[in-house]
Design an enzyme around this catalytic site. Structure first.
Site, short mmCIF file in Angstrom:
data_model
loop_
_atom_site.label_atom_id
_atom_site.label_comp_id
_atom_site.label_asym_id
_atom_site.label_seq_id
_atom_site.Cartn_x
_atom_site.Cartn_y
_atom_site.Cartn_z
N GLU A 26 0.67 -1.36 0.08
CA GLU A 26 0.16 0.20 -0.14
C GLU A 26 1.01 1.43 -0.36
OE1 GLU A 26 -2.65 -0.03 3.01
OE2 GLU A 26 -2.56 -2.03 3.66
N LYS A 28 2.05 4.35 1.20
CA LYS A 28 2.58 5.09 2.71
C LYS A 28 1.93 6.67 3.09
CE LYS A 28 5.03 5.70 7.01
NZ LYS A 28 4.07 6.83 7.33
N ARG A 33 -1.02 8.43 12.42
CA ARG A 33 -1.39 7.14 12.28
C ARG A 33 -3.05 7.80 13.49
NH1 ARG A 33 0.66 2.08 12.16
NH2 ARG A 33 -0.85 0.89 13.24
N ARG A 48 -1.73 8.31 17.45
CA ARG A 48 -0.98 6.92 17.63
C ARG A 48 -0.71 6.45 19.19
NH1 ARG A 48 4.71 7.06 15.51
NH2 ARG A 48 5.75 7.47 17.08
#
Length: 285
Positions: A26, A28, A33, A48
């Site tokens: 995939e 990046k 995140r 995250r």
């Protein structure tokens, strides 16, 4: 049942992507995140590290509330796109405070659904269920796997100016913390920075200390991998332009230089500070 934040699975950085068949690849994305948690109490969006940032992501929380599920934990990345349609980390902070409508959540894994913990299922199966949940064209998007072999995909990712790619074992379970079941391969950029000084210690590699042009913000060091002739020319210039240490910086082995020297640095793309960086060339402004 009230669902809790799940610490994310963190990919391992590698030099080149794995080439066997058991992987999906995939893009990046260059963003934050994040994790969407939806249960009977509504929607929460976590960073995250597990901080609740729902209030910063009002539009995305609204979009998550419209998904046709009772409860879910979705792993993904919050991004903003630039004019070229690429995720742009620099614009992201501004968008969070001023342009909520420009934020997207790119979903790439599903850890929990309607009372079921899916983390022991193979990644491929989790992603298939996730893709079916996400309507097209909304604020929440599904991270499509890229077709083709790893080498060709990475070449295209690099040419497109993307940050890199993430390769994931198709049969892997989801385990929080650092993992080799997901591997990230980053592309490199070459940019110009202000040279602050050169650090040289006997028996150690020499490196250049660099700052952002315009702001003077220290961004890290770059190894000096120039050929001998260029290294000598650099050292000569550094001595000719010797200056004082920037405020607050104490590094005894550094020869500081006056403003006006510019270095071309090759570094990992999509990082706020320099990582895996090397000095390619230098010039005087």
């Amino acid at each position: 049942m009230r669902l809790k934040f799940v610490p994310p699975l963190m990919p391992t950085l590698v030099d080149k992507p794995p080439e066997s068949d058991g992987w999906i690849h995939e893009v990046k994305f260059d963003g934050y995140r994040s994790q969407i948690v939806r249960d009977a109490d509504g929607v929460r969006i976590f960073t995250r590290r597990g901080l609740d940032w729902t209030s910063k992501y009002r539009d995305l929380a609204k979009a998550a509330a419209e998904l046709e599920v009772e409860s879910a934990i979705i792993d993904g990345e919050i991004i903003v796109l630039n004019d070229a349609g690429l995720s742009d980390f620099g614009e992201l902070r501004k968008a969070i405070t001023r342009r909520q409508q420009d934020l997207y959540f790119v979903a790439f894994d599903l850890l929990h659904l309607n009372g079921h913990d899916l983390r022991d299922m193979p990644l491929e199966d989790r992603r298939e269920i996730l893709e079916a949940l996400i309507p097209e064209g909304g604020r929440i998007q599904f991270s499509q796997a890229l077709p083709g072999d790893a080498k060709a995909i990475f070449h295209l990712v690099d040419q497109a100016g993307l940050e890199g790619m993430v390769s994931k074992r198709k049969d892997s379970k989801y385990r929080s913390g650092n993992s080799t079941a997901w591997l990230k391969t980053k592309a490199y950029s070459i940019d110009e920075y202000q040279l602050l000084g050169v650090e040289r210690e006997p028996g150690k590699p020499a490196f250049a200390l660099m700052a952002e042009r315009g702001t003077g913000r220290y961004v890290g060091t770059a190894f000096i991998t120039l050929n001998r002739e260029m290294r000598e020319r650099l050292w000569e210039r550094v001595q000719q332009h010797a200056g004082a240490a920037p405020k607050g910086m104490k590094r005894p082995a550094t020869q500081w230089v006056k403003p006006g020297m510019i270095g071309r640095v090759k570094h990992l793309r999509g990082e706020e500070d320099l990582r895996h960086a090397s000095l390619q060339d230098f010039r005087e402004e």
